[in-house]
Structure formats: C-alpha cells, structure tokens
Design a protein around this motif. Structure first.
Motif, PDB file in Angstrom:
ATOM      1  N   ILE A   1      39.431  35.815  10.912  1.00  0.00           N
ATOM      2  CA  ILE A   1      38.101  35.268  11.179  1.00  0.00           C
ATOM      3  C   ILE A   1      37.407  36.045  12.277  1.00  0.00           C
ATOM      4  O   ILE A   1      36.211  36.270  12.228  1.00  0.00           O
ATOM      5  CB  ILE A   1      38.198  33.771  11.534  1.00  0.00           C
ATOM      6  CG1 ILE A   1      38.644  32.992  10.300  1.00  0.00           C
ATOM      7  CG2 ILE A   1      36.885  33.217  12.052  1.00  0.00           C
ATOM      8  CD1 ILE A   1      38.913  31.539  10.534  1.00  0.00           C
ATOM      9  N   THR A   2      38.156  36.515  13.266  1.00  0.00           N
ATOM     10  CA  THR A   2      37.547  37.232  14.384  1.00  0.00           C
ATOM     11  C   THR A   2      37.025  38.603  13.971  1.00  0.00           C
ATOM     12  O   THR A   2      36.242  39.197  14.688  1.00  0.00           O
ATOM     13  CB  THR A   2      38.553  37.404  15.537  1.00  0.00           C
ATOM     14  OG1 THR A   2      39.733  38.025  15.030  1.00  0.00           O
ATOM     15  CG2 THR A   2      38.894  36.072  16.157  1.00  0.00           C
TER      16      THR A   2
ATOM     17  N   GLY B   1      38.140  29.275   4.414  1.00  0.00           N
ATOM     18  CA  GLY B   1      38.784  29.683   5.660  1.00  0.00           C
ATOM     19  C   GLY B   1      37.795  30.144   6.716  1.00  0.00           C
ATOM     20  O   GLY B   1      38.119  30.207   7.896  1.00  0.00           O
ATOM     21  N   TYR B   2      36.589  30.461   6.321  1.00  0.00           N
ATOM     22  CA  TYR B   2      35.565  30.925   7.254  1.00  0.00           C
ATOM     23  C   TYR B   2      34.621  29.823   7.681  1.00  0.00           C
ATOM     24  O   TYR B   2      33.666  30.063   8.397  1.00  0.00           O
ATOM     25  CB  TYR B   2      34.777  32.084   6.642  1.00  0.00           C
ATOM     26  CG  TYR B   2      35.623  33.307   6.509  1.00  0.00           C
ATOM     27  CD1 TYR B   2      35.811  34.156   7.579  1.00  0.00           C
ATOM     28  CD2 TYR B   2      36.279  33.592   5.317  1.00  0.00           C
ATOM     29  CE1 TYR B   2      36.620  35.267   7.476  1.00  0.00           C
ATOM     30  CE2 TYR B   2      37.090  34.701   5.203  1.00  0.00           C
ATOM     31  CZ  TYR B   2      37.257  35.533   6.283  1.00  0.00           C
ATOM     32  OH  TYR B   2      38.058  36.616   6.180  1.00  0.00           O
TER      33      TYR B   2
ATOM     34  N   GLU C   1      31.464  28.266  14.794  1.00  0.00           N
ATOM     35  CA  GLU C   1      31.176  29.578  15.374  1.00  0.00           C
ATOM     36  C   GLU C   1      30.580  30.525  14.337  1.00  0.00           C
ATOM     37  O   GLU C   1      29.595  31.215  14.607  1.00  0.00           O
ATOM     38  CB  GLU C   1      32.462  30.174  15.961  1.00  0.00           C
ATOM     39  CG  GLU C   1      32.269  31.507  16.623  1.00  0.00           C
ATOM     40  CD  GLU C   1      33.553  32.059  17.215  1.00  0.00           C
ATOM     41  OE1 GLU C   1      33.476  33.115  17.853  1.00  0.00           O
ATOM     42  OE2 GLU C   1      34.621  31.445  17.036  1.00  0.00           O
ATOM     43  N   ASN C   2      31.172  30.562  13.135  1.00  0.00           N
ATOM     44  CA  ASN C   2      30.647  31.438  12.088  1.00  0.00           C
ATOM     45  C   ASN C   2      29.270  30.994  11.618  1.00  0.00           C
ATOM     46  O   ASN C   2      28.391  31.817  11.366  1.00  0.00           O
ATOM     47  CB  ASN C   2      31.619  31.506  10.916  1.00  0.00           C
ATOM     48  CG  ASN C   2      32.838  32.333  11.233  1.00  0.00           C
ATOM     49  OD1 ASN C   2      32.817  33.158  12.149  1.00  0.00           O
ATOM     50  ND2 ASN C   2      33.917  32.106  10.518  1.00  0.00           N
ATOM     51  N   TYR C   3      29.067  29.679  11.473  1.00  0.00           N
ATOM     52  CA  TYR C   3      27.749  29.182  11.077  1.00  0.00           C
ATOM     53  C   TYR C   3      26.676  29.593  12.085  1.00  0.00           C
ATOM     54  O   TYR C   3      25.596  30.044  11.715  1.00  0.00           O
ATOM     55  CB  TYR C   3      27.760  27.658  10.954  1.00  0.00           C
ATOM     56  CG  TYR C   3      28.295  27.116   9.649  1.00  0.00           C
ATOM     57  CD1 TYR C   3      27.857  27.607   8.420  1.00  0.00           C
ATOM     58  CD2 TYR C   3      29.210  26.077   9.641  1.00  0.00           C
ATOM     59  CE1 TYR C   3      28.335  27.086   7.237  1.00  0.00           C
ATOM     60  CE2 TYR C   3      29.688  25.544   8.453  1.00  0.00           C
ATOM     61  CZ  TYR C   3      29.248  26.057   7.254  1.00  0.00           C
ATOM     62  OH  TYR C   3      29.713  25.534   6.071  1.00  0.00           O
TER      63      TYR C   3
ATOM     64  N   TYR D   1      26.599  30.551   2.482  1.00  0.00           N
ATOM     65  CA  TYR D   1      27.106  29.655   1.458  1.00  0.00           C
ATOM     66  C   TYR D   1      28.628  29.699   1.576  1.00  0.00           C
ATOM     67  O   TYR D   1      29.264  30.610   1.061  1.00  0.00           O
ATOM     68  CB  TYR D   1      26.631  30.074   0.073  1.00  0.00           C
ATOM     69  CG  TYR D   1      25.134  30.167   0.002  1.00  0.00           C
ATOM     70  CD1 TYR D   1      24.361  29.015  -0.053  1.00  0.00           C
ATOM     71  CD2 TYR D   1      24.479  31.390   0.018  1.00  0.00           C
ATOM     72  CE1 TYR D   1      22.989  29.084  -0.107  1.00  0.00           C
ATOM     73  CE2 TYR D   1      23.112  31.464  -0.032  1.00  0.00           C
ATOM     74  CZ  TYR D   1      22.366  30.307  -0.093  1.00  0.00           C
ATOM     75  OH  TYR D   1      21.005  30.368  -0.135  1.00  0.00           O
ATOM     76  N   ILE D   2      29.168  28.750   2.315  1.00  0.00           N
ATOM     77  CA  ILE D   2      30.596  28.735   2.592  1.00  0.00           C
ATOM     78  C   ILE D   2      31.196  27.482   1.970  1.00  0.00           C
ATOM     79  O   ILE D   2      30.717  26.374   2.198  1.00  0.00           O
ATOM     80  CB  ILE D   2      30.855  28.759   4.113  1.00  0.00           C
ATOM     81  CG1 ILE D   2      30.189  29.991   4.731  1.00  0.00           C
ATOM     82  CG2 ILE D   2      32.348  28.744   4.399  1.00  0.00           C
ATOM     83  CD1 ILE D   2      30.255  30.043   6.237  1.00  0.00           C
ATOM     84  N   LYS D   3      32.241  27.692   1.181  1.00  0.00           N
ATOM     85  CA  LYS D   3      32.908  26.548   0.553  1.00  0.00           C
ATOM     86  C   LYS D   3      33.478  25.651   1.648  1.00  0.00           C
ATOM     87  O   LYS D   3      34.160  26.125   2.550  1.00  0.00           O
ATOM     88  CB  LYS D   3      34.036  27.050  -0.349  1.00  0.00           C
ATOM     89  CG  LYS D   3      34.760  25.943  -1.076  1.00  0.00           C
ATOM     90  CD  LYS D   3      35.855  26.499  -1.966  1.00  0.00           C
ATOM     91  CE  LYS D   3      36.609  25.378  -2.644  1.00  0.00           C
ATOM     92  NZ  LYS D   3      37.683  25.876  -3.488  1.00  0.00           N
TER      93      LYS D   3
END
Length: 174
Positions: free
Chosen positions: A38-39, A64-65, A69-71, A82-84
């Motif tokens: 992820i990093t 997994g993402y 933080e990623n959003y 668009y993340i499951k």
C-alpha cells in the motif's frame, strides 16, 4: 487448489468492478495488484501523474487499498477512485444490513455533537481515537456512547470515521 479458485474469483470480481466504472472512459486504467504494498501506491501514482498529467483521472483498485489515507491522497490529486469495499461480502449479510439500517437511522445534532436514535436514546461523543500510520498519516475515529441500557442489558457504542465514510460513499456512487 482452493486458494487458486478463491484468487480467480477475486480477480474476476475486481475485473468486473473495473469494467463497470471504466468501460467508456478515455482515461488510462490501472489496477494495483495484491503483490504491491500500500505504501508504494503514492510514489507510483505520483510518478504516473508526472508522466501523464492529463490522461489519468480514474483509479480502480482492489479492496486491499481501501483505507482513509488512500482516499484522501486520491482526492487531493483530483482522481476519481473506485475501490472495492473491504467489507463487500460482509455487507451482503442480513446482520450487517440491519446494523447499517440502525446507523443510518441515527439523527445527528451538530450543535451538541451527538446522535439520537429513533427510540430517543442519545449517543454522546465520549472520545476520539487517533491512529498514526507508518507513513505519518493520522486517522481520527469518533466514539459515541449511549448511556442507556439496551435490550440485552449492555451499553452501546458507535464508532464513526467520518472522513473514511464520506470517501467510501463517494467511491460507491456511479
């Protein structure tokens, strides 16, 4: 053998999810596989944005993402994400739907920073939990507590991460 079937099912669900969101898009499409950390997503995306400044505008990623933080990172870069959802299978259960129905029925009172249930029980904000990630990002989760006893003779707590919920809902809307 069963792990291979699970991986194939997961890949198919991800590809179908990506298809729904990006089929008629002129933007570049990238899928981040499970092998990546992820990093590594931030430097990788920053590099891509530098190389293709006007081409990359939509991101489709595996569950997994899905984290706050990623959003936030994707929103800051102006990318549609668009993340499951990581709880996709769990969200299909009757118990989860009932819990979400209860949470959605809570009425927020902004002046007093509390929630009120349809039965009139008050959920008062009692503390904030700050979680610092390895990358330095700090996530805040608010804890609301009902001091009335419920039907099982226990006091209830609700944990609400407003930033994460806001981005998750935005990601799920087409």
């Amino acid at each position: 053998m069963s792990s291979v079937i699970i991986d194939i099912e997961r890949l198919l669900s991800i590809l179908f999810y990506a298809y729904l969101y990006c089929i008629k898009s002129t933007s570049l499409f990238f899928y981040f596989c499970n092998i990546c950390l992820i990093t590594l997503q931030k430097p990788f995306l920053t590099n891509l944005l530098d190389k293709y400044p006007n081409k990359l505008n939509k991101i489709v990623a595996d569950a997994g993402y899905e984290n706050e933080e990623n959003y936030v990172f994707l929103a800051e870069k102006g990318l549609d994400s668009y993340i499951k959802p990581s709880n996709y299978k769990k969200s299909k259960t009757r118990k989860y739907k009932k819990d979400m129905e209860f949470r959605n029925s809570l009425i927020y009172v902004e002046k007093q920073d509390k929630y009120i249930s349809p039965e009139g029980k008050e959920y008062i904000r009692c503390k904030d939990k700050h979680t610092k990630k390895k990358s330095g990002y700090i996530s805040t989760t608010k804890t609301y507590r009902c001091f009335d006893w419920n039907t099982n003779g226990q006091k209830q707590k609700e944990y609400i991460s407003e930033t994460f919920q806001k981005y998750r809902e935005k990601s799920l809307k087409i």
